[in-house]
Design an enzyme around this catalytic site. Structure first.
Site, PDB file in Angstrom:
ATOM      1  N   ARG A 233      68.164 122.343  98.211  1.00 35.01           N
ATOM      2  CA  ARG A 233      66.761 122.433  98.625  1.00 35.01           C
ATOM      3  C   ARG A 233      66.438 121.282  99.581  1.00 35.01           C
ATOM      4  O   ARG A 233      66.982 120.175  99.441  1.00 35.01           O
ATOM      5  CB  ARG A 233      65.827 122.341  97.411  1.00 35.01           C
ATOM      6  N   HIS A 281      68.446 128.665 105.815  1.00 35.67           N
ATOM      7  CA  HIS A 281      68.405 129.001 104.380  1.00 35.67           C
ATOM      8  C   HIS A 281      69.183 130.298 104.143  1.00 35.67           C
ATOM      9  O   HIS A 281      68.659 131.258 103.554  1.00 35.67           O
ATOM     10  CB  HIS A 281      66.967 129.121 103.871  1.00 35.67           C
TER      11      HIS A 281
END
Ligand code: NAP
Length: 318
Positions: A233, A281
Protein backbone atom coordinates in the site's frame (compact mmCIF):
# COMPACT_ATOMS: atom_id res chain seq x y z
CA UNK A 1 -36.10 -14.24 -4.73
CA UNK A 2 -36.39 -13.46 -1.03
CA UNK A 3 -33.67 -14.29 1.49
CA UNK A 4 -29.94 -15.07 1.27
CA UNK A 5 -29.09 -12.25 -1.11
CA UNK A 6 -25.52 -11.08 -1.80
CA UNK A 7 -25.13 -7.33 -2.20
CA UNK A 8 -22.29 -6.04 -4.40
CA UNK A 9 -21.03 -2.74 -2.99
CA UNK A 10 -18.01 -1.80 -5.07
CA UNK A 11 -18.86 1.41 -6.92
CA UNK A 12 -15.58 1.50 -8.87
CA UNK A 13 -15.67 -2.13 -10.06
CA UNK A 14 -17.24 -3.75 -13.12
CA UNK A 15 -20.28 -5.78 -12.09
CA UNK A 16 -20.66 -8.32 -14.91
CA UNK A 17 -17.76 -10.66 -13.96
CA UNK A 18 -19.10 -10.82 -10.38
CA UNK A 19 -22.68 -11.38 -11.46
CA UNK A 20 -21.55 -14.23 -13.73
CA UNK A 21 -19.27 -15.78 -11.09
CA UNK A 22 -22.00 -15.62 -8.43
CA UNK A 23 -24.55 -17.14 -10.81
CA UNK A 24 -22.15 -20.03 -11.40
CA UNK A 25 -20.84 -20.62 -7.86
CA UNK A 26 -23.81 -19.53 -5.72
CA UNK A 27 -26.82 -20.06 -8.00
CA UNK A 28 -29.18 -20.37 -5.03
CA UNK A 29 -28.32 -16.82 -3.87
CA UNK A 30 -29.73 -13.62 -5.32
CA UNK A 31 -27.01 -11.23 -6.64
CA UNK A 32 -27.89 -7.57 -6.14
CA UNK A 33 -25.96 -4.42 -6.97
CA UNK A 34 -25.93 -1.36 -4.75
CA UNK A 35 -25.85 2.07 -6.38
CA UNK A 36 -25.71 5.58 -4.92
CA UNK A 37 -28.29 6.54 -7.54
CA UNK A 38 -31.72 5.57 -6.13
CA UNK A 39 -32.98 5.01 -9.67
CA UNK A 40 -30.31 2.35 -10.25
CA UNK A 41 -29.96 0.87 -6.76
CA UNK A 42 -30.71 -2.86 -6.78
CA UNK A 43 -30.57 -3.49 -3.03
CA UNK A 44 -34.30 -4.24 -2.82
CA UNK A 45 -35.44 -5.32 0.64
CA UNK A 46 -32.35 -4.72 2.79
CA UNK A 47 -33.50 -7.46 5.18
CA UNK A 48 -32.80 -10.09 2.45
CA UNK A 49 -29.10 -9.26 2.30
CA UNK A 50 -26.99 -11.79 4.21
CA UNK A 51 -23.64 -11.13 2.53
CA UNK A 52 -21.88 -8.06 1.18
CA UNK A 53 -19.09 -8.16 -1.43
CA UNK A 54 -17.26 -4.89 -0.96
CA UNK A 55 -14.49 -2.62 -2.20
CA UNK A 56 -14.40 0.89 -0.71
CA UNK A 57 -18.02 0.82 0.46
CA UNK A 58 -19.52 4.28 1.02
CA UNK A 59 -20.13 5.24 4.65
CA UNK A 60 -23.26 3.71 6.15
CA UNK A 61 -24.32 1.38 3.31
CA UNK A 62 -23.39 -1.79 5.25
CA UNK A 63 -24.86 -0.41 8.48
CA UNK A 64 -28.22 -0.30 6.70
CA UNK A 65 -28.33 -4.10 6.24
CA UNK A 66 -30.00 -5.55 9.37
CA UNK A 67 -29.38 -9.25 8.62
CA UNK A 68 -25.81 -9.04 7.36
CA UNK A 69 -23.84 -12.19 8.29
CA UNK A 70 -20.46 -11.54 6.62
CA UNK A 71 -18.61 -8.78 4.76
CA UNK A 72 -16.36 -10.16 2.00
CA UNK A 73 -13.51 -7.88 0.95
CA UNK A 74 -12.83 -8.01 -2.79
CA UNK A 75 -9.13 -7.49 -2.08
CA UNK A 76 -6.56 -9.16 0.19
CA UNK A 77 -6.11 -5.88 2.06
CA UNK A 78 -8.98 -4.56 4.16
CA UNK A 79 -7.71 -1.02 4.78
CA UNK A 80 -10.21 0.17 2.14
CA UNK A 81 -12.94 -0.45 4.76
CA UNK A 82 -11.45 2.11 7.14
CA UNK A 83 -13.25 4.99 5.48
CA UNK A 84 -16.63 3.44 6.37
CA UNK A 85 -16.85 4.97 9.83
CA UNK A 86 -20.23 3.27 10.37
CA UNK A 87 -19.00 -0.26 9.58
CA UNK A 88 -21.13 -2.71 11.63
CA UNK A 89 -18.94 -3.91 14.51
CA UNK A 90 -20.65 -7.25 15.07
CA UNK A 91 -20.36 -8.59 11.49
CA UNK A 92 -17.19 -10.53 10.57
CA UNK A 93 -15.02 -9.12 7.79
CA UNK A 94 -13.47 -11.81 5.58
CA UNK A 95 -10.38 -10.97 3.57
CA UNK A 96 -9.73 -12.42 0.12
CA UNK A 97 -7.46 -15.41 -0.37
CA UNK A 98 -7.34 -16.47 -4.00
CA UNK A 99 -4.96 -18.60 -6.03
CA UNK A 100 -4.94 -16.13 -8.96
CA UNK A 101 -4.21 -13.19 -6.65
CA UNK A 102 -1.33 -15.09 -5.05
CA UNK A 103 0.06 -16.30 -8.37
CA UNK A 104 -0.15 -12.80 -9.88
CA UNK A 105 1.68 -11.24 -6.94
CA UNK A 106 4.46 -13.81 -7.00
CA UNK A 107 4.90 -13.20 -10.74
CA UNK A 108 5.19 -9.46 -10.08
CA UNK A 109 7.72 -9.95 -7.28
CA UNK A 110 9.86 -12.43 -9.24
CA UNK A 111 9.81 -10.23 -12.34
CA UNK A 112 11.17 -7.18 -10.49
CA UNK A 113 13.63 -9.11 -8.35
CA UNK A 114 15.12 -10.59 -11.51
CA UNK A 115 15.02 -7.14 -13.14
CA UNK A 116 17.23 -5.68 -10.41
CA UNK A 117 19.35 -8.77 -9.82
CA UNK A 118 20.22 -9.09 -13.54
CA UNK A 119 20.53 -5.27 -14.04
CA UNK A 120 17.91 -5.21 -16.78
CA UNK A 121 17.34 -1.46 -16.29
CA UNK A 122 21.03 -0.82 -17.01
CA UNK A 123 20.91 -3.01 -20.13
CA UNK A 124 17.85 -1.04 -21.27
CA UNK A 125 19.89 2.18 -20.99
CA UNK A 126 22.76 0.56 -22.96
CA UNK A 127 20.24 -0.38 -25.64
CA UNK A 128 18.87 3.16 -25.82
CA UNK A 129 22.44 4.50 -26.20
CA UNK A 130 23.33 1.87 -28.85
CA UNK A 131 25.98 0.46 -26.50
CA UNK A 132 27.09 -3.19 -26.71
CA UNK A 133 28.47 -3.98 -23.27
CA UNK A 134 28.31 -7.00 -20.98
CA UNK A 135 28.30 -6.70 -17.19
CA UNK A 136 29.43 -9.29 -14.68
CA UNK A 137 26.60 -11.75 -14.10
CA UNK A 138 25.33 -11.76 -10.53
CA UNK A 139 24.86 -15.03 -8.62
CA UNK A 140 21.38 -15.65 -7.19
CA UNK A 141 22.91 -17.64 -4.32
CA UNK A 142 24.72 -14.49 -3.24
CA UNK A 143 21.69 -12.17 -3.57
CA UNK A 144 19.87 -11.33 -0.35
CA UNK A 145 16.17 -10.69 -0.87
CA UNK A 146 13.90 -9.72 2.03
CA UNK A 147 10.11 -9.70 2.24
CA UNK A 148 8.18 -7.62 4.75
CA UNK A 149 5.14 -9.81 5.46
CA UNK A 150 5.14 -13.59 5.28
CA UNK A 151 1.40 -14.13 4.85
CA UNK A 152 -0.53 -15.53 1.89
CA UNK A 153 1.28 -13.34 -0.62
CA UNK A 154 4.68 -12.77 1.00
CA UNK A 155 4.93 -16.44 1.95
CA UNK A 156 4.26 -17.63 -1.59
CA UNK A 157 6.72 -15.17 -3.14
CA UNK A 158 9.36 -16.12 -0.56
CA UNK A 159 9.00 -19.82 -1.37
CA UNK A 160 9.29 -19.20 -5.12
CA UNK A 161 12.35 -16.97 -4.72
CA UNK A 162 13.97 -19.60 -2.52
CA UNK A 163 13.31 -22.21 -5.22
CA UNK A 164 15.30 -19.96 -7.55
CA UNK A 165 18.19 -20.11 -5.05
CA UNK A 166 18.07 -16.52 -3.81
CA UNK A 167 18.94 -16.01 -0.13
CA UNK A 168 15.47 -15.18 1.15
CA UNK A 169 14.46 -13.69 4.47
CA UNK A 170 11.07 -12.58 5.71
CA UNK A 171 9.75 -10.44 8.53
CA UNK A 172 6.41 -11.05 10.24
CA UNK A 173 4.62 -10.07 13.45
CA UNK A 174 4.68 -13.52 15.01
CA UNK A 175 7.60 -15.91 15.08
CA UNK A 176 7.77 -18.32 12.12
CA UNK A 177 9.84 -21.28 11.08
CA UNK A 178 9.76 -21.80 7.31
CA UNK A 179 12.32 -24.17 5.77
CA UNK A 180 14.65 -22.34 3.38
CA UNK A 181 13.62 -18.86 4.60
CA UNK A 182 15.48 -16.87 7.24
CA UNK A 183 12.63 -15.75 9.48
CA UNK A 184 12.66 -12.50 11.48
CA UNK A 185 9.77 -11.17 13.52
CA UNK A 186 8.68 -8.26 15.65
CA UNK A 187 10.00 -4.70 15.94
CA UNK A 188 13.32 -5.76 17.52
CA UNK A 189 14.28 -7.90 14.52
CA UNK A 190 13.37 -5.36 11.84
CA UNK A 191 16.78 -3.69 11.71
CA UNK A 192 18.76 -7.00 11.56
CA UNK A 193 16.39 -8.08 8.76
CA UNK A 194 17.00 -4.84 6.86
CA UNK A 195 20.76 -4.95 7.47
CA UNK A 196 21.02 -8.11 5.36
CA UNK A 197 18.47 -7.17 2.67
CA UNK A 198 19.58 -5.91 -0.75
CA UNK A 199 16.21 -6.19 -2.50
CA UNK A 200 13.31 -5.30 -0.19
CA UNK A 201 9.73 -6.25 -1.03
CA UNK A 202 6.80 -4.89 0.98
CA UNK A 203 3.82 -7.22 1.30
CA UNK A 204 2.44 -6.04 4.63
CA UNK A 205 -1.15 -5.07 5.35
CA UNK A 206 -1.60 -1.35 6.01
CA UNK A 207 -2.30 -1.00 9.74
CA UNK A 208 -1.32 1.37 12.55
CA UNK A 209 1.68 -0.93 13.11
CA UNK A 210 2.99 -0.77 9.53
CA UNK A 211 2.09 2.71 8.23
CA UNK A 212 5.19 4.61 7.12
CA UNK A 213 7.49 1.62 7.70
CA UNK A 214 9.36 2.31 4.43
CA UNK A 215 11.13 5.39 5.73
CA UNK A 216 14.57 7.00 6.04
CA UNK A 217 15.52 4.78 9.00
CA UNK A 218 14.61 1.62 7.08
CA UNK A 219 16.50 2.69 3.95
CA UNK A 220 19.49 3.68 6.08
CA UNK A 221 19.55 0.22 7.68
CA UNK A 222 19.88 -1.47 4.27
CA UNK A 223 23.18 -1.88 2.42
CA UNK A 224 24.02 1.09 0.18
CA UNK A 225 22.72 0.61 -3.36
CA UNK A 226 19.74 -1.58 -2.41
CA UNK A 227 16.39 -1.82 -4.19
CA UNK A 228 12.77 -1.43 -3.06
CA UNK A 229 9.65 -3.07 -4.47
CA UNK A 230 6.45 -1.79 -2.81
CA UNK A 231 3.42 -3.79 -3.87
CA UNK A 232 1.44 -3.48 -0.63
CA UNK A 233 0.00 0.00 0.00
CA UNK A 234 1.13 3.58 -0.64
CA UNK A 235 0.71 4.35 3.06
CA UNK A 236 3.67 2.11 3.88
CA UNK A 237 6.03 4.52 2.15
CA UNK A 238 7.25 7.95 3.20
CA UNK A 239 7.56 9.42 -0.29
CA UNK A 240 10.05 12.18 0.59
CA UNK A 241 12.33 9.68 2.35
CA UNK A 242 12.44 7.47 -0.74
CA UNK A 243 13.27 10.43 -3.00
CA UNK A 244 16.11 11.44 -0.65
CA UNK A 245 17.42 7.85 -0.48
CA UNK A 246 17.35 7.52 -4.28
CA UNK A 247 19.10 10.85 -4.75
CA UNK A 248 21.85 9.92 -2.28
CA UNK A 249 22.33 6.48 -3.86
CA UNK A 250 21.39 4.70 -0.62
CA UNK A 251 18.55 3.15 -2.62
CA UNK A 252 19.56 2.42 -6.20
CA UNK A 253 16.11 1.80 -7.68
CA UNK A 254 12.46 1.41 -6.68
CA UNK A 255 9.41 -0.19 -8.19
CA UNK A 256 6.15 1.22 -6.89
CA UNK A 257 2.71 -0.23 -7.57
CA UNK A 258 0.76 1.60 -4.87
CA UNK A 259 0.55 5.23 -3.80
CA UNK A 260 -0.91 7.53 -1.16
CA UNK A 261 -3.25 8.94 -3.81
CA UNK A 262 -4.38 6.75 -6.69
CA UNK A 263 -4.23 7.40 -9.57
CA UNK A 264 -0.81 8.92 -8.84
CA UNK A 265 -1.24 12.69 -9.41
CA UNK A 266 0.24 13.97 -12.67
CA UNK A 267 2.63 16.37 -10.91
CA UNK A 268 4.04 13.79 -8.46
CA UNK A 269 7.87 13.60 -8.72
CA UNK A 270 7.75 9.78 -8.84
CA UNK A 271 6.46 9.92 -12.43
CA UNK A 272 9.67 11.40 -13.81
CA UNK A 273 12.30 10.05 -11.42
CA UNK A 274 14.85 8.07 -13.45
CA UNK A 275 15.31 5.45 -10.72
CA UNK A 276 11.60 4.68 -10.23
CA UNK A 277 9.44 2.16 -12.09
CA UNK A 278 5.69 2.67 -11.74
CA UNK A 279 2.78 0.28 -12.26
CA UNK A 280 -0.85 1.39 -11.68
CA UNK A 281 -1.86 -0.76 -8.66
CA UNK A 282 -1.72 -3.73 -10.98
CA UNK A 283 0.74 -6.02 -9.18
CA UNK A 284 -2.10 -8.50 -8.78
CA UNK A 285 -5.71 -7.81 -9.66
CA UNK A 286 -8.72 -9.58 -8.18
CA UNK A 287 -10.20 -12.18 -10.53
CA UNK A 288 -13.95 -12.62 -9.94
CA UNK A 289 -14.27 -16.26 -11.08
CA UNK A 290 -11.51 -17.68 -8.86
CA UNK A 291 -12.34 -15.33 -5.96
CA UNK A 292 -15.84 -16.79 -5.90
CA UNK A 293 -14.31 -20.18 -5.01
CA UNK A 294 -13.17 -18.62 -1.71
CA UNK A 295 -16.34 -16.59 -1.12
CA UNK A 296 -18.74 -19.43 -1.97
CA UNK A 297 -16.73 -21.86 0.20
CA UNK A 298 -17.16 -19.43 3.10
CA UNK A 299 -20.86 -18.88 2.42
CA UNK A 300 -21.37 -22.66 2.45
CA UNK A 301 -19.32 -22.92 5.65
CA UNK A 302 -21.43 -20.31 7.38
CA UNK A 303 -24.71 -21.84 6.24
CA UNK A 304 -23.57 -25.29 7.43
CA UNK A 305 -22.56 -23.90 10.84
CA UNK A 306 -18.82 -24.25 10.17
CA UNK A 307 -16.38 -21.43 10.97
CA UNK A 308 -15.54 -18.78 8.38
CA UNK A 309 -11.97 -18.77 7.05
CA UNK A 310 -9.90 -15.59 6.71
CA UNK A 311 -11.71 -13.48 9.30
CA UNK A 312 -9.98 -10.16 9.95
CA UNK A 313 -8.94 -9.68 13.57
CA UNK A 314 -10.18 -6.21 14.59
CA UNK A 315 -7.35 -6.02 17.16
CA UNK A 316 -4.56 -6.29 14.55
CA UNK A 317 -6.47 -4.82 11.59
CA UNK A 318 -5.64 -7.64 9.14
P1 NAP B 1 -1.70 -11.66 5.12
O1 NAP B 1 -1.84 -13.08 4.68
O2 NAP B 1 -2.62 -11.15 6.17
O3 NAP B 1 -0.19 -11.50 5.61
C1 NAP B 1 0.25 -10.34 6.26
C2 NAP B 1 1.67 -10.57 6.75
O4 NAP B 1 2.14 -9.33 7.31
C3 NAP B 1 1.76 -11.62 7.84
O5 NAP B 1 2.93 -12.37 7.70
C4 NAP B 1 1.82 -10.77 9.11
O6 NAP B 1 2.51 -11.38 10.20
C5 NAP B 1 2.62 -9.59 8.65
N1 NAP B 1 2.40 -8.43 9.50
C6 NAP B 1 1.23 -7.76 9.75
N2 NAP B 1 1.43 -6.76 10.62
C7 NAP B 1 2.75 -6.80 10.96
C8 NAP B 1 3.55 -6.06 11.85
N3 NAP B 1 3.05 -5.04 12.57
N4 NAP B 1 4.85 -6.38 11.95
C9 NAP B 1 5.37 -7.42 11.25
N5 NAP B 1 4.66 -8.18 10.37
C10 NAP B 1 3.36 -7.87 10.24
O7 NAP B 1 -1.84 -10.66 3.89
P2 NAP B 1 -1.61 -10.99 2.33
O8 NAP B 1 -2.79 -11.69 1.77
O9 NAP B 1 -0.28 -11.61 2.17
O10 NAP B 1 -1.62 -9.50 1.72
C11 NAP B 1 -0.66 -8.54 2.13
C12 NAP B 1 -0.99 -7.18 1.55
O11 NAP B 1 -0.70 -7.12 0.17
C13 NAP B 1 -2.46 -6.77 1.61
O12 NAP B 1 -2.84 -6.33 2.89
C14 NAP B 1 -2.53 -5.66 0.59
O13 NAP B 1 -2.25 -4.42 1.20
C15 NAP B 1 -1.40 -6.01 -0.39
N6 NAP B 1 -1.90 -6.35 -1.75
C16 NAP B 1 -1.55 -5.58 -2.79
C17 NAP B 1 -1.99 -5.90 -4.07
C18 NAP B 1 -1.56 -5.09 -5.26
O14 NAP B 1 -2.02 -5.34 -6.37
N7 NAP B 1 -0.68 -4.14 -5.11
C19 NAP B 1 -2.79 -7.02 -4.28
C20 NAP B 1 -3.15 -7.78 -3.17
C21 NAP B 1 -2.70 -7.44 -1.90
P3 NAP B 1 1.95 -12.72 10.88
O15 NAP B 1 2.21 -13.82 9.85
O16 NAP B 1 2.77 -12.88 12.08
O17 NAP B 1 0.48 -12.50 11.11
Amino acid sequence: MAGKALLFVAPSDKTDPWREACAEKLPDHDFRIWSADPAKDGTGDAADVHYALVWKPPVGVLAGLPNLKAIFSLGAGVDHLNTDTALPKNVPVVRLVDRCLTQGMSEYVLYWVIHYHRKMGVYRKFHEAGTWKQMRQADAEARRVGILGLGELGGDAAGKLAMMHYQVAGWSRREKNIPGIECFHGPDQLVPFLNRTEILICLLPLTDGTRGILNAAAFGAMPKGSFLINCARGGHLVDADLLAALDSGQIEGATLDVFHTEPLPEAHPFWTHPKINITPHAASLTVASSSLDWISMNVRNLEAGRPLQGIVDPATGY
